[in-house]
Design a protein around this motif. Structure first.
Motif, PDB file in Angstrom:
ATOM      1  N   ASP A   1       2.039  -5.768  10.447  1.00 50.10           N
ATOM      2  CA  ASP A   1       1.752  -4.534  11.190  1.00 50.10           C
ATOM      3  C   ASP A   1       1.738  -4.791  12.697  1.00 50.10           C
ATOM      4  O   ASP A   1       2.287  -4.011  13.474  1.00 50.10           O
ATOM      5  CB  ASP A   1       0.409  -3.938  10.765  1.00 50.10           C
ATOM      6  CG  ASP A   1       0.407  -3.429   9.341  1.00 50.10           C
ATOM      7  OD1 ASP A   1       1.495  -3.078   8.838  1.00 50.10           O
ATOM      8  OD2 ASP A   1      -0.682  -3.383   8.736  1.00 50.10           O
ATOM      9  N   LEU A   2       1.115  -5.880  13.110  1.00 57.86           N
ATOM     10  CA  LEU A   2       1.050  -6.214  14.530  1.00 57.86           C
ATOM     11  C   LEU A   2       2.431  -6.509  15.099  1.00 57.86           C
ATOM     12  O   LEU A   2       2.766  -6.083  16.207  1.00 57.86           O
ATOM     13  CB  LEU A   2       0.116  -7.406  14.751  1.00 57.86           C
ATOM     14  CG  LEU A   2      -1.360  -7.150  14.431  1.00 57.86           C
ATOM     15  CD1 LEU A   2      -2.150  -8.454  14.478  1.00 57.86           C
ATOM     16  CD2 LEU A   2      -1.943  -6.135  15.413  1.00 57.86           C
TER      17      LEU A   2
ATOM     18  N   ASN B   1     -10.351  -3.879   7.054  1.00 56.07           N
ATOM     19  CA  ASN B   1      -9.571  -2.791   7.648  1.00 56.07           C
ATOM     20  C   ASN B   1      -8.661  -3.257   8.793  1.00 56.07           C
ATOM     21  O   ASN B   1      -8.023  -2.444   9.441  1.00 56.07           O
ATOM     22  CB  ASN B   1     -10.495  -1.677   8.139  1.00 56.07           C
ATOM     23  CG  ASN B   1     -11.484  -2.181   9.175  1.00 56.07           C
ATOM     24  OD1 ASN B   1     -11.636  -3.387   9.372  1.00 56.07           O
ATOM     25  ND2 ASN B   1     -12.165  -1.263   9.819  1.00 56.07           N
ATOM     26  N   ALA B   2      -8.577  -4.547   9.039  1.00 62.93           N
ATOM     27  CA  ALA B   2      -7.752  -5.069  10.138  1.00 62.93           C
ATOM     28  C   ALA B   2      -6.271  -4.969   9.791  1.00 62.93           C
ATOM     29  O   ALA B   2      -5.885  -4.998   8.622  1.00 62.93           O
ATOM     30  CB  ALA B   2      -8.126  -6.520  10.412  1.00 62.93           C
ATOM     31  N   LYS B   3      -5.469  -4.848  10.831  1.00 64.10           N
ATOM     32  CA  LYS B   3      -4.027  -4.798  10.635  1.00 64.10           C
ATOM     33  C   LYS B   3      -3.511  -6.173  10.206  1.00 64.10           C
ATOM     34  O   LYS B   3      -4.061  -7.194  10.607  1.00 64.10           O
ATOM     35  CB  LYS B   3      -3.336  -4.380  11.927  1.00 64.10           C
ATOM     36  CG  LYS B   3      -3.675  -2.980  12.356  1.00 64.10           C
ATOM     37  CD  LYS B   3      -2.981  -2.625  13.638  1.00 64.10           C
ATOM     38  CE  LYS B   3      -3.369  -1.217  14.068  1.00 64.10           C
ATOM     39  NZ  LYS B   3      -2.759  -0.838  15.323  1.00 64.10           N
ATOM     40  N   THR B   4      -2.450  -6.153   9.422  1.00 61.33           N
ATOM     41  CA  THR B   4      -1.845  -7.409   8.984  1.00 61.33           C
ATOM     42  C   THR B   4      -0.950  -7.954  10.100  1.00 61.33           C
ATOM     43  O   THR B   4      -0.627  -7.253  11.063  1.00 61.33           O
ATOM     44  CB  THR B   4      -0.984  -7.200   7.727  1.00 61.33           C
ATOM     45  OG1 THR B   4       0.132  -6.359   8.081  1.00 61.33           O
ATOM     46  CG2 THR B   4      -1.781  -6.568   6.591  1.00 61.33           C
TER      47      THR B   4
ATOM     48  N   GLU C   1       4.272  -3.255  15.564  1.00 62.03           N
ATOM     49  CA  GLU C   1       3.784  -2.542  16.746  1.00 62.03           C
ATOM     50  C   GLU C   1       4.409  -3.113  18.014  1.00 62.03           C
ATOM     51  O   GLU C   1       4.803  -2.366  18.908  1.00 62.03           O
ATOM     52  CB  GLU C   1       2.262  -2.661  16.844  1.00 62.03           C
ATOM     53  CG  GLU C   1       1.498  -1.652  16.073  1.00 62.03           C
ATOM     54  CD  GLU C   1       0.007  -1.780  16.284  1.00 62.03           C
ATOM     55  OE1 GLU C   1      -0.425  -2.448  17.255  1.00 62.03           O
ATOM     56  OE2 GLU C   1      -0.737  -1.219  15.480  1.00 62.03           O
TER      57      GLU C   1
END
Length: 84
Positions: free
Chosen positions: A77-78, A71-74, A81
Motif C-alpha cells: 500500500d505504501l 490497521n496500518a498500511k502494508t 501511494e
C-alpha cells in the motif's frame, strides 16, 4: 591490530597560535582517538555476539522486532501511494 594515539604537547589559547602542521597533528590525534574507541567497541560487541547461543539470538530478534498495528498500511500500500 593495535592502534596507538600520540599526544602532542601543544597548549593553545587560540588556533591562530599554531602552525598548519600542528593543526594537522591535533586533527590526526582526534581521528585516531575516535578510531581506537570505535575499534575497541566493535571488538567488544563482536566478542559478546560470539558468546550468544542460537536461542539467545532468536530471543533478541523477537525483543527488537516491531509489529505494526492491525490497521496500518502494508508495504505494498505504501509503495502504491508513493508511485501514484
Amino acid at each position: 591490530m593495535m592502534m596507538e594515539t600520540i599526544k602532542t604537547d601543544v597548549k593553545l589559547d587560540t588556533i591562530a597560535d599554531i602552525t598548519r602542521d600542528e593543526l594537522n597533528q591535533i586533527i590526526k590525534e582526534a581521528i585516531d582517538d575516535k578510531m581506537l574507541h570505535l575499534y575497541q567497541f566493535a571488538m567488544v560487541d563482536r566478542e559478546e555476539r560470539n558468546r550468544l547461543t542460537w536461542d539467545e539470538v532468536n530471543d533478541l530478534a523477537d525483543q527488537y522486532r516491531w509489529t505494526p498495528p492491525p490497521n496500518a498500511k502494508t508495504n505494498l500500500d505504501l509503495l502504491r501511494e508513493d508511485r501514484d
